[in-house]
Motif scaffolding. Structure first.
Motif, PDB file in Angstrom:
ATOM      1  N   THR A 113       0.837  -1.208   0.000  1.00 19.21           N
ATOM      2  CA  THR A 113       0.000   0.000   0.000  1.00 19.21           C
ATOM      3  C   THR A 113       0.868   1.253   0.000  1.00 19.21           C
ATOM      4  OG1 THR A 113      -1.773  -1.153   1.150  1.00 19.21           O
ATOM      5  CG2 THR A 113      -1.791   1.254   1.266  1.00 19.21           C
ATOM      6  N   VAL A 165       2.314   1.662  -3.465  1.00 17.53           N
ATOM      7  CA  VAL A 165       1.283   2.149  -4.396  1.00 17.53           C
ATOM      8  C   VAL A 165       1.104   3.650  -4.205  1.00 17.53           C
ATOM      9  CG1 VAL A 165      -1.188   2.089  -4.944  1.00 17.53           C
ATOM     10  CG2 VAL A 165       0.082  -0.051  -4.661  1.00 17.53           C
ATOM     11  N   ASP A 166       0.982   4.080  -2.947  1.00 21.33           N
ATOM     12  CA  ASP A 166       0.814   5.518  -2.669  1.00 21.33           C
ATOM     13  C   ASP A 166       1.987   6.320  -3.214  1.00 21.33           C
ATOM     14  OD1 ASP A 166      -1.569   4.955  -1.384  1.00 21.33           O
ATOM     15  OD2 ASP A 166      -0.726   5.100   0.645  1.00 21.33           O
ATOM     16  N   GLN A 175       1.961   6.495  -7.097  1.00 20.93           N
ATOM     17  CA  GLN A 175       0.919   7.371  -7.629  1.00 20.93           C
ATOM     18  C   GLN A 175       1.314   8.838  -7.557  1.00 20.93           C
ATOM     19  OE1 GLN A 175      -2.827   5.968  -5.803  1.00 20.93           O
ATOM     20  NE2 GLN A 175      -3.385   5.496  -7.918  1.00 20.93           N
ATOM     21  N   SER A 187      -4.859   3.486 -12.056  1.00 16.22           N
ATOM     22  CA  SER A 187      -5.646   3.485 -10.830  1.00 16.22           C
ATOM     23  C   SER A 187      -4.865   2.719  -9.765  1.00 16.22           C
ATOM     24  CB  SER A 187      -6.997   2.826 -11.069  1.00 16.22           C
ATOM     25  OG  SER A 187      -6.845   1.431 -11.255  1.00 16.22           O
ATOM     26  N   GLN A 188      -5.282   2.888  -8.522  1.00 10.53           N
ATOM     27  CA  GLN A 188      -4.630   2.151  -7.435  1.00 10.53           C
ATOM     28  C   GLN A 188      -4.725   0.656  -7.683  1.00 10.53           C
ATOM     29  OE1 GLN A 188      -6.156   2.988  -3.529  1.00 10.53           O
ATOM     30  NE2 GLN A 188      -4.309   4.073  -2.970  1.00 10.53           N
ATOM     31  N   ARG A 189      -5.873   0.209  -8.149  1.00  7.51           N
ATOM     32  CA  ARG A 189      -6.092  -1.220  -8.394  1.00  7.51           C
ATOM     33  C   ARG A 189      -5.157  -1.732  -9.491  1.00  7.51           C
ATOM     34  NH1 ARG A 189      -9.484  -3.788 -11.994  1.00  7.51           N
ATOM     35  NH2 ARG A 189     -10.016  -5.911 -11.438  1.00  7.51           N
ATOM     36  N   ARG A 228      -1.554  -1.754  -8.138  1.00  7.28           N
ATOM     37  CA  ARG A 228      -1.371  -2.860  -7.195  1.00  7.28           C
ATOM     38  C   ARG A 228      -1.235  -4.189  -7.949  1.00  7.28           C
ATOM     39  NH1 ARG A 228      -2.140  -3.373  -1.842  1.00  7.28           N
ATOM     40  NH2 ARG A 228      -3.044  -1.308  -1.696  1.00  7.28           N
TER      41      ARG A 228
END
Length: 123
Positions: free
Chosen positions: A44, A47-48, A51, A60-62, A65
């Protein structure tokens, strides 16, 4: 987190390093992990961080990930640069001073070279 067999390798082949640093997202992952004071990092958190980076495509985050889980983290683990625990969603960085030096050099090169799209507008 136990290091998998791949993460115990003492050296990383130069061909593997070139393939790894050729991808901008993997460079961002390694730069972030090497500059982080903690050797463990959650997916997580990665990912942050990714981004917030300026990349060629917005994901997108999805999507990000999934790409980390299926592509980037396994490749980095396979060459022994990190350990990835998919179940716990944790990454453990393996320090590589020579790789970090290379990443720094590549970063300075990419900052000083205009992007291809900018160069196309100058013609």
């Amino acid at each position: 987190m136990d290091q998998p067999t791949g993460a115990k390798r003492c050296s990383v082949a130069i061909d593997d390093v070139i393939k790894i640093v050729a991808d901008p997202q993997r460079r961002h992952i390694l730069s972030y992990l090497s500059s982080n004071s903690e050797i463990h990092c959650s997916v997580t958190e990665l990912v942050d961080h990714l981004q917030t980076q300026a990349t060629e495509t917005d994901q997108s985050q999805r999507q990000l990930r999934q790409r980390l889980h299926h592509v980037h983290l396994p490749k980095l683990q396979d060459v022994g640069l990190l350990a990835y625990d998919a179940e716990a969603q944790m990454v453990q960085y393996t320090e590589r001073p020579r790789l970090e030096s290379l990443l720094s050099h590549v970063a300075s090169l990419t900052e000083s070279v205009p992007s291809e799209s900018a160069a196309d507008h100058d013609e």
